[in-house]
Design a protein around this motif. Structure first.
Motif, PDB file in Angstrom:
ATOM      1  N   GLY A 301       4.907   6.166  12.602  1.00 32.59           N
ATOM      2  CA  GLY A 301       6.063   5.280  12.661  1.00 32.59           C
ATOM      3  C   GLY A 301       5.981   4.313  13.835  1.00 32.59           C
ATOM      4  N   LYS A 302       5.336   4.753  14.909  1.00 29.27           N
ATOM      5  CA  LYS A 302       5.190   3.875  16.068  1.00 29.27           C
ATOM      6  C   LYS A 302       4.323   2.669  15.741  1.00 29.27           C
ATOM      7  N   THR A 303       3.248   2.901  14.975  1.00 28.90           N
ATOM      8  CA  THR A 303       2.373   1.792  14.584  1.00 28.90           C
ATOM      9  C   THR A 303       3.114   0.797  13.683  1.00 28.90           C
ATOM     10  N   VAL A 304       3.890   1.314  12.720  1.00 32.42           N
ATOM     11  CA  VAL A 304       4.680   0.440  11.840  1.00 32.42           C
ATOM     12  C   VAL A 304       5.678  -0.365  12.663  1.00 32.42           C
ATOM     13  N   LYS A 305       6.284   0.283  13.638  1.00 34.29           N
ATOM     14  CA  LYS A 305       7.244  -0.405  14.511  1.00 34.29           C
ATOM     15  C   LYS A 305       6.575  -1.560  15.252  1.00 34.29           C
ATOM     16  N   ASN A 306       5.341  -1.351  15.704  1.00 35.72           N
ATOM     17  CA  ASN A 306       4.611  -2.419  16.405  1.00 35.72           C
ATOM     18  C   ASN A 306       4.363  -3.617  15.482  1.00 35.72           C
ATOM     19  N   HIS A 307       3.982  -3.345  14.217  1.00 35.07           N
ATOM     20  CA  HIS A 307       3.758  -4.443  13.261  1.00 35.07           C
ATOM     21  C   HIS A 307       5.055  -5.238  13.040  1.00 35.07           C
ATOM     22  N   PHE A 308       6.173  -4.528  12.851  1.00 35.95           N
ATOM     23  CA  PHE A 308       7.454  -5.200  12.627  1.00 35.95           C
ATOM     24  C   PHE A 308       7.885  -5.981  13.863  1.00 35.95           C
ATOM     25  N   SER A 309       7.614  -5.433  15.044  1.00 36.57           N
ATOM     26  CA  SER A 309       8.010  -6.116  16.281  1.00 36.57           C
ATOM     27  C   SER A 309       7.305  -7.465  16.422  1.00 36.57           C
ATOM     28  N   ARG A 310       6.016  -7.512  16.039  1.00 30.74           N
ATOM     29  CA  ARG A 310       5.267  -8.777  16.127  1.00 30.74           C
ATOM     30  C   ARG A 310       5.852  -9.817  15.154  1.00 30.74           C
ATOM     31  N   LEU A 311       6.136  -9.384  13.933  1.00 29.55           N
ATOM     32  CA  LEU A 311       6.697 -10.320  12.949  1.00 29.55           C
ATOM     33  C   LEU A 311       8.109 -10.747  13.337  1.00 29.55           C
ATOM     34  N   SER A 312       8.890  -9.815  13.910  1.00 26.99           N
ATOM     35  CA  SER A 312      10.247 -10.151  14.325  1.00 26.99           C
ATOM     36  C   SER A 312      10.248 -11.189  15.447  1.00 26.99           C
ATOM     37  N   SER A 313       9.270 -11.096  16.368  1.00 26.52           N
ATOM     38  CA  SER A 313       9.174 -12.083  17.448  1.00 26.52           C
ATOM     39  C   SER A 313       8.897 -13.474  16.897  1.00 26.52           C
ATOM     40  N   LEU A 314       8.014 -13.550  15.895  1.00 25.66           N
ATOM     41  CA  LEU A 314       7.717 -14.837  15.269  1.00 25.66           C
ATOM     42  C   LEU A 314       8.950 -15.392  14.573  1.00 25.66           C
ATOM     43  N   TRP A 315       9.663 -14.527  13.817  1.00 26.22           N
ATOM     44  CA  TRP A 315      10.831 -15.005  13.062  1.00 26.22           C
ATOM     45  C   TRP A 315      11.978 -15.423  13.993  1.00 26.22           C
ATOM     46  N   SER A 316      12.069 -14.829  15.182  1.00 28.26           N
ATOM     47  CA  SER A 316      13.111 -15.236  16.128  1.00 28.26           C
ATOM     48  C   SER A 316      12.939 -16.703  16.511  1.00 28.26           C
ATOM     49  N   PHE A 334      12.748   3.339  12.836  1.00 24.03           N
ATOM     50  CA  PHE A 334      11.426   3.935  12.624  1.00 24.03           C
ATOM     51  C   PHE A 334      11.397   5.349  13.196  1.00 24.03           C
ATOM     52  N   ASN A 335      10.700   6.217  12.497  1.00 23.61           N
ATOM     53  CA  ASN A 335      10.495   7.585  12.982  1.00 23.61           C
ATOM     54  C   ASN A 335       9.262   7.598  13.889  1.00 23.61           C
ATOM     55  N   THR A 336       9.505   7.600  15.193  1.00 23.14           N
ATOM     56  CA  THR A 336       8.390   7.541  16.150  1.00 23.14           C
ATOM     57  C   THR A 336       8.032   8.911  16.703  1.00 23.14           C
TER      58      THR A 336
END
Length: 550
Positions: A301-316, A334-336
């Protein structure tokens, strides 16, 4: 065999017991007339072979009947003459090699001279082209200067015109006039006029442009080309983009919705943890299918969270610029929690595995038993075992070894440079009959392992072993790779004299400290030392015999 007296090396060799009465000495010693250890070793090796021949000749002379009885003095004279002949032979060989070396140097000098002549000829040919290129560049520079001057003149004229228009607008506002009609057109332009239209709002214009603005283009503009971003951020963003584009394509950013983000979330959680860590990477959806079939460990879940964080930064950034209306990557949970870690096999679990019934139509029980035995008594990885060839079993310094090495013809290589290694074969494996797998004209040691559609050898075995483990109710922490953990733990807990570097060499691990001395030492570890390490492995509850095969 070598000893040094002062600065000179001497050759020493013990005289066989049966020849000592004839030679009247217990050893032979001869000066090698050199202070170079390398030269001394070369001479000593040749002299060792020659003295061996001499001892054989003396035995023949003293055992075969001759017309004249031999005395010890005869034998000594024969040996002394033999030594003189050897010295003359070595000198002749040395002169021959020196002459050969001088010839090679002369040939190299001739080749170098011919090459330099070719270079000179080439320079003469291209000199004219350089002159033409220089003239062309000078002309181009002059033309560019003229165009720049013309552009500056036009720019000044446009600025003057803009200033006049601004003054006109100010004057109109000051006088309170309003534009209610369009000025009449000239006769040449025609009698019809077109009404003024309102300009579209900036927000609508940006969203219209977003239809043609893809994720890769936006990431390139706002992340990858941003000099303030760190190298890790850029690298991670590229990895995330590659996964998303492979799964859904390079979509326009205004077409990415919460549904798309949810699908990507579920896909990532089903992806094997090892995806992207090998050269032969499966397509993302096939990798997910393989993970389900083989029961592989999936992405955390931590890895998935990292992927979403990168995309969220771009969308911001895109939301701030009103290129998109909302950020679909934000506010996800996410379940980390830490995932289940693999552990070693216990004695009870190994005993349970011994009694298990292997069921697979294409892979025989004999192959299953052989692979499990090899894994437990060597610590080899599953891929390394599946790709062992018959020619990879070698006798090195009197020790039978598995030679783990790249197979370019099969498109396979070890996980790392340290994975290329020699692993002595445990006596328990030899006693069990592992050598019976060697067959004439047979390529692989375990030939009945099928190759998957993705070109992976042993994938079917991994799936079948996972099913067997589930059938035995073994915990999730136990996998085929746990054999390797078991070997590592057993060896490191041994109260023995062998060193940590020897264990790393057996398992194909990189040394923990990569000094030059460590690398040189590791590469020269004796096979006998590695054999000592391997023989320390004992599993009293594991008795999985190899069935007899044809």
């Amino acid at each position: 065999m070598l000893r040094i007296v002062g600065s000179q090396y001497y050759f020493r060799r013990s005289v066989p017991l049966d020849l000592r009465p004839w030679l009247r000495r217990g050893e032979v010693s001869h000066p090698l007339k050199t202070s170079s250890k390398l030269v001394a070793r070369q001479k000593a090796a040749l002299l060792y072979a020659k003295t061996g021949q001499c001892f054989q000749e003396i035995r023949r002379m003293t055992t075969e009947p001759t017309r004249k009885a031999l005395t010890a003095a005869d034998i000594i004279r024969f040996y002394e003459q033999f030594v003189k002949d050897w010295e003359n032979y070595h000198n002749v060989r040395l002169q021959e090699e020196e002459t050969k070396h001088r010839v090679e140097l002369a040939q190299q000098a001739l080749r170098t001279k011919a090459y330099m002549q070719q270079v000179d000829s080439f320079l003469d040919v291209i000199a004219g082209h350089f002159e033409q290129t220089e003239a062309f560049l000078a002309t181009l520079k002059q033309t560019q200067a003229v165009n720049t001057a013309v552009t500056k003149t036009r720019e000044a004229m446009l600025r003057d015109e803009i200033a006049g228009l601004r003054k006109l607008v100010v004057d109109i506002k000051a006088s309170g006039s309003t534009l209610t009609t369009v000025p009449a057109l000239s006769d040449e332009e025609g009698p019809e006029s077109e009404p003024l239209q309102a300009l579209p709002s900036p927000t609508k214009e940006n969203r219209k442009k977003a239809k043609a603005q893809t994720i890769s283009a936006m990431a390139q503009r706002f992340v990858l080309n941003d000099a303030s971003k760190s190298a890790d951020t850029i690298k991670g963003t590229k990895t995330t983009l590659d996964l998303f584009i492979e799964a859904f394509g390079d979509l326009p950013v205004n077409q990415v919705t919460g549904t798309t983000a949810g699908d990507f979330h579920d896909l990532l959680l089903s992806l094997p943890a090892t995806h992207g860590k090998s050269k032969n990477r499966l397509p993302i959806r096939k990798a997910v299918e393989a993970a389900k079939e083989q029961g592989l460990e999936t992405v955390s879940g931590k890895t998935v969270k990292n992927h979403f964080s990168r995309l969220s930064s771009l969308w911001s950034v895109l939301v701030q610029r009103e290129i998109v209306a909302r950020n679909p990557w934000a506010q996800w949970s996410f379940n980390t929690a830490k995932k289940t870690e693999r552990r070693c096999w216990t004695d009870e679990e190994l005993a349970l595995l011994t009694q298990a019934q292997w069921e697979h139509r294409g892979i025989s029980r004999r192959t299953y038993a052989g692979m499990v035995n090899v894994a437990l008594y060597t610590g080899l990885r599953l891929g390394e075992i599946c790709n062992l060839r018959c020619q990879d079993i070698e006798n090195v310094q009197g020790v039978a070894c598995f030679h783990v090495r790249p197979h370019p013809e099969d498109g396979w290589s070890p996980k790392s440079a340290a994975g290329t290694r020699l692993v002595p074969i445990h006596s328990r494996l030899i006693k069990a009959g592992i050598m019976s797998f060697l067959k004439p004209d047979q390529h692989f040691l375990f030939p009945d392992l099928p190759i998957s559609s993705e070109g992976v050898r042993g994938a079917a075995f991994g799936q079948a072993f996972s099913k067997l483990k589930t059938k035995l109710d073994l915990p999730a922490e136990i996998t085929f790779h746990s054999f390797r953990h078991t070997v590592s733990t057993k060896l490191r807990n041994q109260n023995a004299s062998f060193r940590e570097l020897w264990i790393d060499r057996i398992l194909g691990h990189e040394a923990s400290h990569r000094s030059q001395g460590t690398m040189n030492y590791t590469s020269s570890i004796g096979v006998q030392n590695l054999k000592t390490v391997i023989e320390a492995l004992e599993f009293p509850t594991f008795q999985l015999d190899l069935p007899e095969g044809c």
